[in-house]
Design a protein around this motif. Structure first.
Motif, mmCIF file in Angstrom:
data_model
loop_
_atom_site.group_PDB
_atom_site.id
_atom_site.type_symbol
_atom_site.label_atom_id
_atom_site.label_comp_id
_atom_site.label_asym_id
_atom_site.label_seq_id
_atom_site.Cartn_x
_atom_site.Cartn_y
_atom_site.Cartn_z
ATOM 1 N N SER A 1 -6.572 -29.885 -29.990
ATOM 2 C CA SER A 1 -5.360 -27.959 -30.193
ATOM 3 C C SER A 1 -6.305 -27.706 -31.555
ATOM 4 O O SER A 1 -5.554 -26.677 -31.237
ATOM 5 N N ASP A 2 -6.712 -28.222 -32.023
ATOM 6 C CA ASP A 2 -8.217 -27.733 -33.520
ATOM 7 C C ASP A 2 -7.895 -26.126 -32.572
ATOM 8 O O ASP A 2 -8.931 -25.773 -32.724
ATOM 9 N N ARG A 3 -8.972 -27.097 -30.959
ATOM 10 C CA ARG A 3 -10.288 -25.969 -31.034
ATOM 11 C C ARG A 3 -9.304 -25.096 -30.383
ATOM 12 O O ARG A 3 -9.266 -23.595 -30.584
ATOM 13 N N ASN B 1 -9.838 -31.490 -32.753
ATOM 14 C CA ASN B 1 -9.562 -31.909 -31.766
ATOM 15 C C ASN B 1 -9.496 -31.402 -31.012
ATOM 16 O O ASN B 1 -9.574 -30.170 -31.166
ATOM 17 N N LEU C 1 -14.782 -27.314 -39.234
ATOM 18 C CA LEU C 1 -15.441 -27.391 -38.182
ATOM 19 C C LEU C 1 -16.747 -28.110 -38.597
ATOM 20 O O LEU C 1 -17.360 -27.505 -39.433
ATOM 21 N N GLY D 1 -10.054 -23.638 -41.748
ATOM 22 C CA GLY D 1 -10.235 -25.260 -41.811
ATOM 23 C C GLY D 1 -11.830 -25.634 -41.709
ATOM 24 O O GLY D 1 -12.699 -24.767 -41.221
ATOM 25 N N SER E 1 -6.288 -23.823 -30.924
ATOM 26 C CA SER E 1 -6.153 -22.906 -32.412
ATOM 27 C C SER E 1 -6.969 -22.506 -32.144
ATOM 28 O O SER E 1 -6.669 -20.779 -32.517
ATOM 29 N N TRP E 2 -8.051 -21.924 -32.905
ATOM 30 C CA TRP E 2 -9.134 -21.550 -33.453
ATOM 31 C C TRP E 2 -9.867 -20.216 -32.143
ATOM 32 O O TRP E 2 -9.717 -18.802 -32.360
ATOM 33 N N ALA F 1 -14.452 -28.845 -33.436
ATOM 34 C CA ALA F 1 -13.395 -28.827 -33.889
ATOM 35 C C ALA F 1 -12.992 -29.899 -33.805
ATOM 36 O O ALA F 1 -13.242 -31.768 -32.836
ATOM 37 N N ILE G 1 -6.867 -27.779 -40.679
ATOM 38 C CA ILE G 1 -6.196 -26.455 -40.642
ATOM 39 C C ILE G 1 -5.130 -25.308 -40.899
ATOM 40 O O ILE G 1 -4.824 -26.327 -40.958
#
Length: 126
Positions: free
Chosen positions: A93-95, A91, A16, A14, A97-98, A89, A1
């Motif tokens: 953290s990525d989820r 992980n 998904l 990024g 962030s989105w 996502a 991402i």
């Protein structure tokens, strides 16, 4: 991402996983490249070199963590006035962030266009 916060705009992109359209008999998870277009208030997706499909965030009703599961991925759901989208996502953290980037994008839209007073709702702050 990749997330880039600048004076010009917020940009996030990024990969998904997106669950297939509602009309399909077998809804499969597909890996798609997503790009947040803050100026147009659209979440574009598709092939990395051509994200031609999009989710119109102008009609956003909610974006939230979901219990939708795809193996070891982390789900979230985007609901607009016309449809719900299930995304995952890699992980948590990525989820997160989105979700935050989408919420921030819409919050900026609302702060740029505050409701104006109308005759039925006069502004008495003068």
């Amino acid at each position: 991402i990749n997330a880039e916060y600048g004076a010009k705009s917020l940009s996030m992109e990024g990969f998904l996983h997106k669950k297939g359209d509602t009309g399909l008999k077998y809804k499969q998870w597909r890996k798609r490249f997503f790009s947040l277009d803050e100026k147009e208030k659209k979440l574009r997706y598709g092939k990395e070199d051509d994200p031609s499909n999009f989710i119109d965030l102008k009609d956003l009703m909610s974006v939230k963590e979901s219990d939708v599961k795809k193996s070891d991925y982390y789900g979230f759901e985007i609901t607009t006035s016309t449809r719900s989208y299930n995304l995952c996502a890699m992980n948590d953290s990525d989820r997160d962030s989105w979700i935050k980037a989408i919420q921030d994008c819409i919050a900026r839209k609302k702060s740029e266009n505050p409701k104006q007073s109308s005759p039925s709702n006069p502004d008495h702050s003068r």
